[in-house]
Write a protein that holds these residues in place. Structure first.
Motif, PDB file in Angstrom:
ATOM      1  N   ASP A   1      -7.151  20.063   5.066  1.00 41.47           N
ATOM      2  CA  ASP A   1      -5.777  19.574   5.104  1.00 41.47           C
ATOM      3  C   ASP A   1      -5.737  18.274   4.315  1.00 41.47           C
ATOM      4  O   ASP A   1      -6.652  17.449   4.428  1.00 41.47           O
ATOM      5  CB  ASP A   1      -5.343  19.287   6.538  1.00 41.47           C
ATOM      6  N   GLN A   2      -4.695  18.102   3.537  1.00 38.47           N
ATOM      7  CA  GLN A   2      -4.563  16.889   2.741  1.00 38.47           C
ATOM      8  C   GLN A   2      -3.692  15.853   3.444  1.00 38.47           C
ATOM      9  O   GLN A   2      -2.798  16.199   4.225  1.00 38.47           O
ATOM     10  CB  GLN A   2      -3.962  17.208   1.380  1.00 38.47           C
ATOM     11  N   GLU A   3      -3.959  14.605   3.154  1.00 34.83           N
ATOM     12  CA  GLU A   3      -3.148  13.520   3.676  1.00 34.83           C
ATOM     13  C   GLU A   3      -2.750  12.592   2.542  1.00 34.83           C
ATOM     14  O   GLU A   3      -3.505  12.428   1.577  1.00 34.83           O
ATOM     15  CB  GLU A   3      -3.913  12.718   4.733  1.00 34.83           C
ATOM     16  N   ALA A   4      -1.570  12.031   2.665  1.00 33.35           N
ATOM     17  CA  ALA A   4      -1.138  10.999   1.731  1.00 33.35           C
ATOM     18  C   ALA A   4      -1.492   9.648   2.334  1.00 33.35           C
ATOM     19  O   ALA A   4      -1.128   9.356   3.471  1.00 33.35           O
ATOM     20  CB  ALA A   4       0.362  11.091   1.508  1.00 33.35           C
ATOM     21  N   LEU A   5      -2.245   8.849   1.582  1.00 33.17           N
ATOM     22  CA  LEU A   5      -2.647   7.530   2.051  1.00 33.17           C
ATOM     23  C   LEU A   5      -2.123   6.456   1.106  1.00 33.17           C
ATOM     24  O   LEU A   5      -2.301   6.544  -0.112  1.00 33.17           O
ATOM     25  CB  LEU A   5      -4.172   7.420   2.126  1.00 33.17           C
ATOM     26  N   PHE A   6      -1.473   5.457   1.686  1.00 30.52           N
ATOM     27  CA  PHE A   6      -0.969   4.321   0.924  1.00 30.52           C
ATOM     28  C   PHE A   6      -1.584   3.043   1.481  1.00 30.52           C
ATOM     29  O   PHE A   6      -1.779   2.902   2.689  1.00 30.52           O
ATOM     30  CB  PHE A   6       0.554   4.208   1.037  1.00 30.52           C
ATOM     31  N   GLY A   7      -1.893   2.137   0.599  1.00 35.45           N
ATOM     32  CA  GLY A   7      -2.273   0.796   1.018  1.00 35.45           C
ATOM     33  C   GLY A   7      -1.050  -0.087   0.919  1.00 35.45           C
ATOM     34  O   GLY A   7      -0.369  -0.113  -0.117  1.00 35.45           O
ATOM     35  N   VAL A   8      -0.744  -0.810   1.983  1.00 33.34           N
ATOM     36  CA  VAL A   8       0.491  -1.600   2.033  1.00 33.34           C
ATOM     37  C   VAL A   8       0.194  -2.997   2.549  1.00 33.34           C
ATOM     38  O   VAL A   8      -0.469  -3.167   3.581  1.00 33.34           O
ATOM     39  CB  VAL A   8       1.540  -0.923   2.948  1.00 33.34           C
ATOM     40  N   SER A   9       0.685  -3.994   1.857  1.00 31.74           N
ATOM     41  CA  SER A   9       0.533  -5.379   2.285  1.00 31.74           C
ATOM     42  C   SER A   9       1.243  -5.603   3.611  1.00 31.74           C
ATOM     43  O   SER A   9       2.281  -4.993   3.899  1.00 31.74           O
ATOM     44  CB  SER A   9       1.122  -6.316   1.223  1.00 31.74           C
ATOM     45  N   GLU A  10       0.701  -6.525   4.407  1.00 33.04           N
ATOM     46  CA  GLU A  10       1.315  -6.846   5.693  1.00 33.04           C
ATOM     47  C   GLU A  10       2.685  -7.505   5.518  1.00 33.04           C
ATOM     48  O   GLU A  10       3.464  -7.573   6.472  1.00 33.04           O
ATOM     49  CB  GLU A  10       0.387  -7.748   6.503  1.00 33.04           C
ATOM     50  N   ARG A  11       2.990  -7.973   4.328  1.00 31.47           N
ATOM     51  CA  ARG A  11       4.306  -8.584   4.106  1.00 31.47           C
ATOM     52  C   ARG A  11       5.369  -7.557   3.712  1.00 31.47           C
ATOM     53  O   ARG A  11       6.526  -7.914   3.497  1.00 31.47           O
ATOM     54  CB  ARG A  11       4.211  -9.677   3.038  1.00 31.47           C
ATOM     55  N   VAL A  12       4.958  -6.291   3.608  1.00 31.61           N
ATOM     56  CA  VAL A  12       5.886  -5.202   3.265  1.00 31.61           C
ATOM     57  C   VAL A  12       6.173  -4.390   4.522  1.00 31.61           C
ATOM     58  O   VAL A  12       5.261  -4.020   5.261  1.00 31.61           O
ATOM     59  CB  VAL A  12       5.294  -4.291   2.176  1.00 31.61           C
ATOM     60  N   HIS A  13       7.445  -4.091   4.757  1.00 30.03           N
ATOM     61  CA  HIS A  13       7.848  -3.409   5.984  1.00 30.03           C
ATOM     62  C   HIS A  13       8.683  -2.164   5.673  1.00 30.03           C
ATOM     63  O   HIS A  13       9.417  -2.116   4.693  1.00 30.03           O
ATOM     64  CB  HIS A  13       8.665  -4.365   6.861  1.00 30.03           C
ATOM     65  N   ASP A  14       8.552  -1.174   6.542  1.00 29.47           N
ATOM     66  CA  ASP A  14       9.339   0.061   6.464  1.00 29.47           C
ATOM     67  C   ASP A  14       9.164   0.810   5.145  1.00 29.47           C
ATOM     68  O   ASP A  14      10.117   1.384   4.610  1.00 29.47           O
ATOM     69  CB  ASP A  14      10.829  -0.225   6.708  1.00 29.47           C
ATOM     70  N   LEU A  15       7.951   0.818   4.620  1.00 31.61           N
ATOM     71  CA  LEU A  15       7.611   1.707   3.512  1.00 31.61           C
ATOM     72  C   LEU A  15       6.972   2.934   4.137  1.00 31.61           C
ATOM     73  O   LEU A  15       5.885   2.861   4.719  1.00 31.61           O
ATOM     74  CB  LEU A  15       6.649   1.025   2.538  1.00 31.61           C
ATOM     75  N   THR A  16       7.652   4.066   4.065  1.00 28.57           N
ATOM     76  CA  THR A  16       7.175   5.276   4.733  1.00 28.57           C
ATOM     77  C   THR A  16       7.250   6.464   3.785  1.00 28.57           C
ATOM     78  O   THR A  16       8.096   6.512   2.888  1.00 28.57           O
ATOM     79  CB  THR A  16       8.021   5.593   5.975  1.00 28.57           C
ATOM     80  N   PRO A  17       6.369   7.465   3.983  1.00 32.54           N
ATOM     81  CA  PRO A  17       6.464   8.694   3.193  1.00 32.54           C
ATOM     82  C   PRO A  17       7.697   9.505   3.596  1.00 32.54           C
ATOM     83  O   PRO A  17       8.165   9.414   4.729  1.00 32.54           O
ATOM     84  CB  PRO A  17       5.178   9.459   3.543  1.00 32.54           C
ATOM     85  N   GLY A  18       8.200  10.293   2.664  1.00 35.39           N
ATOM     86  CA  GLY A  18       9.315  11.177   2.953  1.00 35.39           C
ATOM     87  C   GLY A  18       8.820  12.553   3.360  1.00 35.39           C
ATOM     88  O   GLY A  18       7.644  12.879   3.228  1.00 35.39           O
ATOM     89  N   ALA A  19       9.722  13.381   3.863  1.00 40.31           N
ATOM     90  CA  ALA A  19       9.333  14.675   4.411  1.00 40.31           C
ATOM     91  C   ALA A  19       8.957  15.692   3.344  1.00 40.31           C
ATOM     92  O   ALA A  19       8.268  16.660   3.636  1.00 40.31           O
ATOM     93  CB  ALA A  19      10.460  15.240   5.273  1.00 40.31           C
ATOM     94  N   SER A  20       9.376  15.504   2.114  1.00 40.15           N
ATOM     95  CA  SER A  20       9.072  16.504   1.091  1.00 40.15           C
ATOM     96  C   SER A  20       8.453  15.879  -0.153  1.00 40.15           C
ATOM     97  O   SER A  20       8.597  16.386  -1.255  1.00 40.15           O
ATOM     98  CB  SER A  20      10.336  17.282   0.712  1.00 40.15           C
TER      99      SER A  20
END
Length: 541
Positions: free
Chosen positions: A511-530
């Motif tokens: 199974d594949q996963e999408a992984l993002f690295g995000v700074s602690e100063r960035v908020h509400d960056l989320t993957p979309g459903a498609s």
């Protein structure tokens, strides 16, 4: 627009999508880790988000692009008729405020919101919907995903200014979810009048919360906030304009350099986080946001028409020889799970077939003996003077996936199957697919939060890169596409998964996963459903 862009060559990204679609998306019910923004205070507007990605597809038209790295940006520029809530998987309003499905899923009537416009000022109305869907067929293989969504498309009727009725020749239950994807994101009618190459080179006018401000191919793509935007998805938290003033996507090919740039504060977020990057990010001022990908899992897909792989026992022996748990733990990021079906666990209609996919070296050896193969002195099986040697095609820049393939190569060798790895450039794929000169394709995963992803890849009525024989699988896939009853459709999807796995048409790996690295100063960056990321609600502190 995009005056900094050099003249591009024709992009093959849509074709590559058939083979190595590793798009980022969330699953229905798939949880994200490290994405909570509780206790971070109230959101504030302003600022520029710097986002590093690995590649650039060389095209600015989201209807033609299959590369997830490029869609991270272009998804922000186009809206869709509907959206899919990442947490529940429900289809919710976006440009369409409501809709009706009729005639046994042969017709879909959309009632559009009033006052919405493309960035060139033209209205998002029923006529624009018609022109978009009518024109996608002319893009051909350049829009391969959208082509699959519109299979059997009869036409769009403009009922009135804000009502469009889309009809198909046969039931098309997947279409409503398809209208939430970036492949069917709407562009201005003025763009539709231009050639595909012009659209790629100069970009298009969407109705999204951002517009393209500047682009330098293989270097960077900058978006700016669209003033006056007020028709976002009902799945978004914020109403009206986005928080961020701008987003700059920079191409940084090496994953380690991307991780280092995030750790040092040079960028705010990165895509394509690798196994070796996770520790670096956690030690710094960053977190890892992960979401499971729905759709077809990462796999080794056989050309079922080749002399050696035509025999189901050879395919089944290879399937039994794969130790998926070893591959997941040795190569992929922590938490990656071995595939338990051809669909990921987060896809509606998923069926657990882990017993059929169990690692069993003795079973593999027995199947090869039953098929008349005997081991030679070099440990590779032979029959009638023919060596059991299979050629698999992959990308030359496969990165971590190349390591996974090399482990598969060793596991097959342990049971006497030779796997020869042939690396190709993206531009070589069209001719390769046309000739069928390969025993297997490496990749083949398709990210989509709908089980019709199976029909896109494995129906003989579609592209059929795997040269599957016509038969029961076609019947089952066609029937699920015509079924709107959830329970009935799930039964058909379960049977389709069983047919793919039992016949070992393709070998599910992980199974594949999408992984993002995000700074602690960035908020509400989320993957979309498609696929892609959701940046309308994103803000910086």
């Amino acid at each position: 627009m995009n005056k900094d862009r050099p003249s591009p060559s024709r992009s093959a990204s849509s074709l590559a999508l058939m083979l190595t679609l590793v798009a980022t998306s969330s699953a229905c019910g798939g949880a994200a880790s490290g994405s909570s923004d509780a206790d971070n205070g109230s959101p504030v507007s302003g600022g520029t988000l710097s986002f590093a990605v690995a590649t650039d597809a060389g095209c600015l038209d989201p209807q033609q692009v299959g590369s997830s790295d490029t869609l991270y940006a272009l998804r922000q520029t186009v809206d869709s008729l509907t959206d899919q809530d990442p947490s529940s998987g429900r289809i919710v309003p976006w440009l369409a405020r409501s809709w009706e499905v009729g005639d046994g899923a042969k017709s879909f009537t959309f009632h559009l919101r009033s006052g919405t416009t493309f960035s060139d000022g033209k209205p998002v109305d029923a006529e624009a919907v018609k022109k978009n869907f009518d024109a996608i067929g002319k893009l051909g293989g350049l829009a391969i995903l959208a082509q699959g969504y519109l299979n059997g498309y009869r036409g769009t009727q403009v009922v009135d200014e804000l009502t469009a009725k889309v009809t198909f020749d046969q039931p098309n239950a997947q279409f409503l979810q398809a209208t939430s994807t970036p492949g069917l994101g709407l562009v201005s009618p003025a763009d539709i009048a231009r050639t595909p190459a012009q659209r790629c080179a100069d970009g298009v006018h969407g109705s999204g919360p951002f517009t393209v401000a500047a682009y330098r191919q293989n270097e960077s793509l900058t978006l700016k906030k669209r003033k006056g935007y007020r028709w976002g998805s009902t799945a978004w938290k914020k109403k009206g304009e986005a928080y961020l003033d701008a987003v700059k996507f920079t191409v940084v090919a090496e994953s380690g350099v991307r991780a280092g740039s995030l750790g040092s504060g040079q960028v705010d977020a990165i895509g394509g986080v690798r196994r070796q990057d996770e520790g670096v990010l956690r030690r710094g001022d960053a977190r890892v946001v992960r979401r499971a990908n729905p759709g077809v899992v990462f796999n080794l897909g056989f050309n079922n028409a080749r002399p050696l792989t035509r025999d189901a026992r050879v395919r089944q022996a290879a399937q039994a020889a794969i130790n998926r748990a070893e591959i997941a733990s040795a190569v992929f990021p922590g938490g990656t799970r071995p595939a338990a079906s051809v669909l990921s666990r987060t896809t509606p209609g998923y069926t657990d077939l882990s017993e059929e996919l169990a690692f069993d070296r003795k079973k593999a050896t027995s199947l090869l003996a039953e098929a008349g193969w005997t081991k030679g002195k070099d440990g590779i099986h032979r029959k009638g003077g023919t060596k059991l040697s299979l050629t698999v095609v992959t990308f030359s820049n496969a990165g971590a996936y190349q390591s996974a393939l090399e482990l598969v190569q060793q596991q097959l060798k342990d049971v006497g199957i030779e796997l020869v790895i042939k690396q190709l450039q993206v531009t070589q794929f069209p001719q390769t697919l046309n000739t069928g000169d390969y025993d297997a394709l490496w990749g083949g995963d398709l990210t989509r939060a709908d089980p019709d992803a199976l029909r896109t890849l494995y129906s003989t009525h579609q592209v059929n890169s795997y040269r599957l024989p016509a038969g029961e699988l076609d019947t089952v896939l066609d029937r699920q596409a015509a079924t709107t009853d959830t329970a009935g459709r799930d039964e058909l999807v379960a049977r389709a998964q069983q047919l793919v796995v039992q016949n070992a048409y393709v070998l599910p790996i992980v199974d594949q996963e999408a992984l993002f690295g995000v700074s602690e100063r960035v908020h509400d960056l989320t993957p979309g459903a498609s696929g892609g990321v959701r940046l309308h609600d994103t803000w910086k502190s």
